[in-house]
Scaffold this motif. Sequence first.
Motif, PDB file in Angstrom:
ATOM      1  N   PRO A 174       0.798  -1.247   0.000  1.00  0.00           N
ATOM      2  CA  PRO A 174       0.000   0.000   0.000  1.00  0.00           C
ATOM      3  C   PRO A 174       0.817   1.277   0.000  1.00  0.00           C
ATOM      4  CG  PRO A 174      -0.855  -1.569   1.597  1.00  0.00           C
ATOM      5  CD  PRO A 174       0.463  -2.098   1.142  1.00  0.00           C
ATOM      6  N   LYS A 175       2.066   1.242   0.467  1.00  0.00           N
ATOM      7  CA  LYS A 175       2.869   2.458   0.484  1.00  0.00           C
ATOM      8  C   LYS A 175       3.324   2.853  -0.909  1.00  0.00           C
ATOM      9  CE  LYS A 175       5.676   3.464   3.751  1.00  0.00           C
ATOM     10  NZ  LYS A 175       4.895   4.531   4.354  1.00  0.00           N
ATOM     11  N   ASN A 176       3.273   1.917  -1.855  1.00  0.00           N
ATOM     12  CA  ASN A 176       3.662   2.209  -3.231  1.00  0.00           C
ATOM     13  C   ASN A 176       2.456   2.487  -4.122  1.00  0.00           C
ATOM     14  OD1 ASN A 176       6.357   1.994  -2.712  1.00  0.00           O
ATOM     15  ND2 ASN A 176       6.562  -0.102  -3.442  1.00  0.00           N
ATOM     16  N   ILE A 177       1.286   2.733  -3.496  1.00  0.00           N
ATOM     17  CA  ILE A 177       0.070   3.004  -4.256  1.00  0.00           C
ATOM     18  C   ILE A 177      -0.553   4.285  -3.711  1.00  0.00           C
ATOM     19  CG2 ILE A 177      -2.171   2.120  -4.997  1.00  0.00           C
ATOM     20  CD1 ILE A 177      -1.147  -0.686  -4.296  1.00  0.00           C
ATOM     21  N   LEU A 178      -0.839   5.241  -4.598  1.00  0.00           N
ATOM     22  CA  LEU A 178      -1.495   6.479  -4.201  1.00  0.00           C
ATOM     23  C   LEU A 178      -2.953   6.431  -4.623  1.00  0.00           C
ATOM     24  CD1 LEU A 178       1.071   9.268  -5.191  1.00  0.00           C
ATOM     25  CD2 LEU A 178       0.759   8.150  -2.989  1.00  0.00           C
ATOM     26  N   VAL A 179      -3.810   7.099  -3.845  1.00  0.00           N
ATOM     27  CA  VAL A 179      -5.228   7.166  -4.171  1.00  0.00           C
ATOM     28  C   VAL A 179      -5.691   8.606  -3.990  1.00  0.00           C
ATOM     29  CG1 VAL A 179      -5.897   6.531  -1.824  1.00  0.00           C
ATOM     30  CG2 VAL A 179      -7.539   6.255  -3.684  1.00  0.00           C
ATOM     31  N   THR A 180      -6.547   9.066  -4.905  1.00  0.00           N
ATOM     32  CA  THR A 180      -7.107  10.415  -4.809  1.00  0.00           C
ATOM     33  C   THR A 180      -8.498  10.338  -4.207  1.00  0.00           C
ATOM     34  OG1 THR A 180      -8.199  10.418  -6.968  1.00  0.00           O
ATOM     35  CG2 THR A 180      -5.852  10.994  -6.918  1.00  0.00           C
ATOM     36  N   ARG A 181      -9.092  11.482  -3.998  1.00  0.00           N
ATOM     37  CA  ARG A 181     -10.438  11.528  -3.424  1.00  0.00           C
ATOM     38  C   ARG A 181     -11.496  11.084  -4.432  1.00  0.00           C
ATOM     39  NH1 ARG A 181     -10.848  14.375   1.221  1.00  0.00           N
ATOM     40  NH2 ARG A 181     -12.940  15.168   0.756  1.00  0.00           N
TER      41      ARG A 181
END
Length: 933
Positions: free
Chosen positions: A158-165
Amino acid sequence: MSRIPNNSQSEVIGPIHRIFHTSQSEIVRLGRRIGIGAEGAVHEIRDKGDLVAKIYHEPPPEKGEKLVVLSRLGADRLFNLSAWPVDVLRDAPDGSVVGFLMKRISGAEEVHALHSPKSRLQKFPEASWTFLIYVAANIARAVAAIHEHGLVIGDVNPKNILVTRKATVYLLDVDSFQVSADGKTYRCDGGFPEYTPPEMQGVAFRDVDRTQEHDCFGLAVVVFQLLFMGRHPFSGSFLGAGEMPLERAIRESRFAYGEDAVMRKMRQPPGTLSLDAVPSALVDLFRRAFLTTDRPRPREWVEPLDDLAKSLKKCALHSGHYYYKRLSECPWCGIENHARVRLFNFLLPGGDSRRGHFRLDEIWKGIEDAEIPDSPMIRTDKLLKAPKLSADVAAAVRMKITGLIGAIVISAGLSFLFGLRIDPPLSFIMFAMLAIISRIVFRSDPIRLDNLQTIFQSSPSIPNDPLVQEVRARHLEAEGLARRLQEQYDREAGNERWGARRDELRDQKETYENLSQIRQSRLLELEAEARKNQLDEFLDQFEINEAESKGVILPPIKKALLSHGVKTAADVVEELKQIPSVGRSQAERLLKWRRDLERGFIFDSAKSVSHEARIKVEQEIDALRIRLESELSGGAYYLKRVRQEIETSREKLKPALLEALQGAAQAERDWRVVIKRNSFTPILFAAGLAFLIGIYMRINLWSGPGFVPADSQSPAMVVLPPSVGSSVIAQPDPLSADKYAVVLYNQGLELSRNKKFGDAVSFLKAAVERDGRFSQAYELLGSALYHLGRYDEAAEELKTAIRLRNDFGPYYSLGLVYIAQERWDGAKTAFENAVSYCNLDSWEESHTLAYYYLGRSKTMLREGKQSIAYLEERLKHNPELTRERLELGSLYLWTGRHEAAKAQYKTLKGSDQALAEELMKLIIMHEARKPTR
């Protein structure tokens, strides 16, 4: 792409003037650094806001080759879902690869922020379970796209995956992906054991080639954690002997969820979502991923996750709870009730846009950085002109001077004739009579007209002279106008409103920080109330008749109890002791009977607090949170607006106030001059000098100044040196070793009283030269120098007086000198020493002013609030302290808390009426903005 850190821990440094080159030899100039990690730092690029550059600290040669390969494989699809290298960066046109360009990403967070309820509620306040499902499906799509390009991620976590709103996702650390080209494989060296499949546990990653099968395991764990509130699928209660580390549980395929988990000696943690809360299609995928090597491919997750998102229903109690429609009840309500945590926020009507990402630390920093308005005090000493006498008053002064000259000539002439023509002692008697007559005829004390007198009474000593009456009327009118405008200025242009709003924001911040404790307290109150209700219901089963049958009470007592509404054990309370017909002993027996029954009570936690009651508390807390976020978000803007309003009011009111103050100063000067008649001192001085000259000429003595006649009937009379001036001095102070020094001191004292400080300095310097231990002379000399504005000299003379005599006077005068020099540290020390010599039995006005100026000194040193807190604590433990209350009142005045000072006055009236009146004088004086020394 690259995430742009948006928290306060991000390091921002000024522009970096290094130049790099792309593969096409284009020049790239770096801007400020916006992020830093173990491998390298990320920088902005000048003139290219959509790209950023990652520059390695010490890139290995193989990393450069890998980046060249990755940049060649780049495509729009990869650019849109990951931080794919757009181009490499070299330290020279044909130099080594030291970094790469990638697209810029902002407004995104790492996926693991969705795992913890605290971070999810803060960073994604509108995220429901539906949002988490969409994120999981989008991650599966992104991994599938990478695999379809023939790549292996390797380090899926999960630290290598970004998520937006908006639930869109982006993969990071693309330069660590495993890629093969030209017969060579560039491996992925990193990985987290929690996301590593069983067959790879304990293996050195740099020594093996990864496969897409390995990525499928990590993806399954990521999806599971999103759906199951951050829980790891292999983390549970081990039913066997010893402990079960997570890495071992993965290696032994001990999946902790599902009905058959017991066979694997595992049980899912309490208060977690069960596996059957998702459709069977997803259950089968999880079991394949965690119990077999036939793991689902990334595309296999997409359709079941999309179907689940479309198969949700909303909880009837909580607008933020969505769950699988085939479940009989909302699982989130049960989990929240069990764990006493909030998993999801209530959703606001109108969509996600109404609630922003609230960062209290950044918002509060903006509030703290809001500039306080400048001091509202107007420096009248610099802005006001020295007032000149009005024409009618100046004419009256010229007439007074003419009369004074005539009085001096007449008195001196008569005194000279008395000394020259009349033999002692008759000449002395005649001179004394002349002095008395002159004092009566020529001396007049100035009329005292303070602020209270101008408002409430008329002084009976005001001469009935048309000019005096006219000047008095002008003075009263000018003072009244200045006072009204000053009050308006303080009210509309003071800092009290700004400070009150900032204090209110500080209270709101504290409340916001304690929302979880407030929520917990409210829930505990509900549980306590539920427990009480169950206990009352239990005790209602036992009637008073049972107490009678067991001999606890007698029949007459039972009748009395029934008449007062006591029917069951639940009605037995301590107040029964107050019923005369029951009595204390019978009440004690009944209370013991109730306590014995309570031992058999068992609280049913399942019937404790209803979902409806808990949800109501959650809604109230949520409404409070939203209100506080709104208030705090606009706090900095509101403070700025208040500051602008205050400054606008000052600019508007200042000219009129200055004009009124100038008029008041003009009227004050006219008034002080017109009510003062000619001083008796120069007349007496001239008469005395002429009388001594007459005597000297009479007895024909030529022995020079300073001679004391042997036949004089007043051996205390002396003739002063011409350089100082001469006068007839009264009997010297018997405490002085040098009588002539006392004569000089008395003359200097009289001149000081008449505000002739320049002349007084000459006499007092002569006095201390005669007697170097004459502390009173040093003190008076320092005071005269202070009035002449010669502050450094004044300080030295007062310090000498202190060395000779520790007392209130020299310390108080030294404090005034330091205030004039704005040496607040020295002023504070001087006034602290001065007040230590104040005696309640012989209190004077200067003692009160010492506390007042001590408060000013501490305030200017920014010690006001600290001293207030200390005094408030002392008075809390000993309210009878009086001088401490006077000092606290003075500090309140200088810190702008006038109402608090008035409250101290009211309290002080009950313990020391005289000291309370002194505090009221300070309050009136301070409010008038005319503090006197």
